[in-house]
Scaffold this motif. Structure first.
Motif, mmCIF file in Angstrom:
data_model
loop_
_atom_site.group_PDB
_atom_site.id
_atom_site.type_symbol
_atom_site.label_atom_id
_atom_site.label_comp_id
_atom_site.label_asym_id
_atom_site.label_seq_id
_atom_site.Cartn_x
_atom_site.Cartn_y
_atom_site.Cartn_z
ATOM 1 N N ASP A 93 0.921 -0.776 0.032
ATOM 2 C CA ASP A 93 -0.019 0.120 0.097
ATOM 3 C C ASP A 93 1.083 1.058 0.289
ATOM 4 O O ASP A 93 0.478 2.029 -0.755
ATOM 5 C CB ASP A 93 -1.095 0.023 1.036
ATOM 6 C CG ASP A 93 -2.424 -0.306 0.625
ATOM 7 O OD1 ASP A 93 -2.696 -0.382 -0.430
ATOM 8 O OD2 ASP A 93 -3.310 -0.485 1.867
ATOM 9 N N ASN A 94 1.638 1.412 0.823
ATOM 10 C CA ASN A 94 2.629 2.149 0.620
ATOM 11 C C ASN A 94 3.560 3.052 -0.242
ATOM 12 O O ASN A 94 4.041 4.164 -0.224
ATOM 13 C CB ASN A 94 3.400 2.297 2.271
ATOM 14 C CG ASN A 94 4.749 1.336 2.198
ATOM 15 O OD1 ASN A 94 4.355 0.170 1.772
ATOM 16 N ND2 ASN A 94 5.387 1.053 3.013
ATOM 17 N N LEU A 95 3.547 1.240 -0.886
ATOM 18 C CA LEU A 95 4.438 2.006 -2.546
ATOM 19 C C LEU A 95 3.836 2.653 -3.694
ATOM 20 O O LEU A 95 2.466 1.809 -3.376
ATOM 21 C CB LEU A 95 5.391 0.790 -2.127
ATOM 22 C CG LEU A 95 6.357 0.013 -1.424
ATOM 23 C CD1 LEU A 95 7.149 -1.115 -2.100
ATOM 24 C CD2 LEU A 95 7.306 1.289 -1.512
ATOM 25 N N ASP A 96 4.314 2.884 -4.473
ATOM 26 C CA ASP A 96 3.750 3.438 -5.866
ATOM 27 C C ASP A 96 3.705 2.752 -6.854
ATOM 28 O O ASP A 96 4.446 1.172 -6.397
ATOM 29 C CB ASP A 96 4.567 4.691 -6.461
ATOM 30 C CG ASP A 96 5.318 4.706 -6.838
ATOM 31 O OD1 ASP A 96 6.279 3.993 -7.451
ATOM 32 O OD2 ASP A 96 6.619 5.643 -7.312
ATOM 33 N N VAL A 137 2.360 5.997 -12.550
ATOM 34 C CA VAL A 137 2.646 5.540 -12.290
ATOM 35 C C VAL A 137 3.424 5.404 -10.893
ATOM 36 O O VAL A 137 3.878 4.653 -10.496
ATOM 37 C CB VAL A 137 4.125 4.847 -13.466
ATOM 38 C CG1 VAL A 137 2.930 4.214 -14.608
ATOM 39 C CG2 VAL A 137 4.800 5.727 -13.294
ATOM 40 N N ARG A 138 2.975 6.766 -10.736
ATOM 41 C CA ARG A 138 4.160 7.619 -9.156
ATOM 42 C C ARG A 138 2.694 7.750 -7.974
ATOM 43 O O ARG A 138 3.397 8.176 -7.283
ATOM 44 C CB ARG A 138 4.841 8.822 -9.385
ATOM 45 C CG ARG A 138 6.012 8.245 -10.050
ATOM 46 C CD ARG A 138 6.699 7.022 -8.780
ATOM 47 N NE ARG A 138 7.852 6.989 -9.592
ATOM 48 C CZ ARG A 138 8.809 5.961 -9.279
ATOM 49 N NH1 ARG A 138 8.402 5.801 -8.397
ATOM 50 N NH2 ARG A 138 9.922 6.484 -10.057
ATOM 51 N N THR A 139 1.557 7.375 -8.560
ATOM 52 C CA THR A 139 0.909 6.962 -7.579
ATOM 53 C C THR A 139 1.189 6.003 -6.414
ATOM 54 O O THR A 139 0.883 4.964 -7.131
ATOM 55 C CB THR A 139 -0.879 7.256 -8.085
ATOM 56 O OG1 THR A 139 -0.728 7.790 -9.520
ATOM 57 C CG2 THR A 139 -2.059 6.854 -6.965
ATOM 58 N N PRO A 140 0.683 6.190 -5.363
ATOM 59 C CA PRO A 140 0.642 5.279 -4.642
ATOM 60 C C PRO A 140 -0.361 4.455 -4.471
ATOM 61 O O PRO A 140 -1.449 4.727 -4.418
ATOM 62 C CB PRO A 140 0.522 5.857 -2.869
ATOM 63 C CG PRO A 140 0.765 7.524 -2.755
ATOM 64 C CD PRO A 140 0.564 7.256 -4.840
#
Ligand SMILES: Nc1ncnc2c1ncn2[C@@H]1O[C@H](COP(=O)(O)OP(=O)(O)OP(=O)(O)O)[C@@H](O)[C@H]1O
Ligand SMILES: [Mg+2]
Length: 257
Positions: A93-96, A137-140
């Protein structure tokens, strides 16, 4: 009919005294979607986990591209190009999105990751699957909807030059529009030449996307038929009774667990 890419014959699997899979034969063909159906506890997830190397098998043969394959762990499966998208997804969850897609397989060595490279690959993979609803693609991953998460999990599975992708109930928790997206994606994977296995309890979805339907009943493969040769009612009967007319078990009462 397309080539078998994965052929399972006579697979048996027990957990202690519980015999879960009985002499299961199962074929996955390149360029086709094979639906794997069956009631709760029929053994669908267990079969997928055996193919993925998560559960060791007690007996039976696995052939990949015609060659006998020995899958002793998830790495062996991944090396062959077999990827599984589990229902619980296992995304962080915490990663993009990029970080999730490369989790455990980061490019550029342990110390220096080639971020630009990974970002490009993530974007290209999503684009190749015609995924347009993910803005960056940088959305968490925590900020994505259920359908978008499923999409990222599928994209992650196909990023690695996969040949066979197994999806365990990818639409179970999704709404109408999101289910639509995932089913389109499933079809597209097959069009790209992959062998796709779709586990689903939804007959409408199965009949829409599957080329073939394989039915497990109490751990036995009772029928593996082209979708066009069966009706919804027949498949429901195979799932619940193990037999429908000429199809399925000759004597369902022999199928005691
Ligand atoms: N790790 C395990 N240890 C012991 N028994 C297990 C294990 N995993 C599955 N089983 C048993 O194997 C049988 C088949 O389970 P499985 O999860 O493969 O069913 P399924 O077809 O995927 O069902 P569902 O549609 O509910 O997901 C069940 O009786 C289950 O209790
Ligand atoms: Mg299951």
């Amino acid at each position: 009919m397309s080539e078998p890419i994965l052929e399972i014959t006579g697979l048996n699997k027990s957990f202690g005294p519980v015999h879960v899979l009985h002499d299961v034969d199962f074929t996955v063909r390149a360029g086709e979607v094979t639906a794997l159906v069956g009631d709760n506890g029929a053994g669908k997830s267990t079969l997928v986990k055996c193919i993925a190397g998560i559960h060791p098998i007690d007996g039976g043969e696995v052939r990949f591209n015609g060659q006998v394959a020995h899958i002793h762990g998830p790495r062996d499966a991944a090396e062959l190009g077999i990827e599984v998208v589990y229902q619980d997804l296992a995304l962080a969850d915490n990663l993009d999105i990029v970080q999730n897609m490369f989790l455990g397989r980061e490019r550029g060595g342990a110390w220096l990751l080639d971020e630009a490279d990974m970002e490009r690959a993530a974007r290209e993979t999503l684009a190749s699957l015609s995924v347009r609803t993910v803005k960056s693609v940088r959305t968490p991953v925590s900020a994505l909807s259920g359908g978008q998460r499923q999409t990222v999990a599928i994209a992650k599975a196909v990023l690695w030059d996969s040949k066979v992708v197994l999806l365990d109930e990818p639409t179970a928790a999704l709404g109408v529009a999101q289910t639509r997206q995932v089913l389109d994606l499933v079809r597209r994977l097959a069009e790209q030449g992959l062998g796709v296995v779709l586990i689903s309890h939804n007959m409408a979805d199965v009949f829409e996307v599957a080329d073939r339907i394989a039915t497990l009943y109490l751990g036995r493969m009772v029928a593996e038929v082209p979708t066009r040769d069966v009706t919804h009612a027949q498949v429901v009967e195979l799932i619940t009774a193990g037999r429908s007319g000429e199809l399925g078990l000759a004597r369902p009462e022999t199928a005691t667990v």
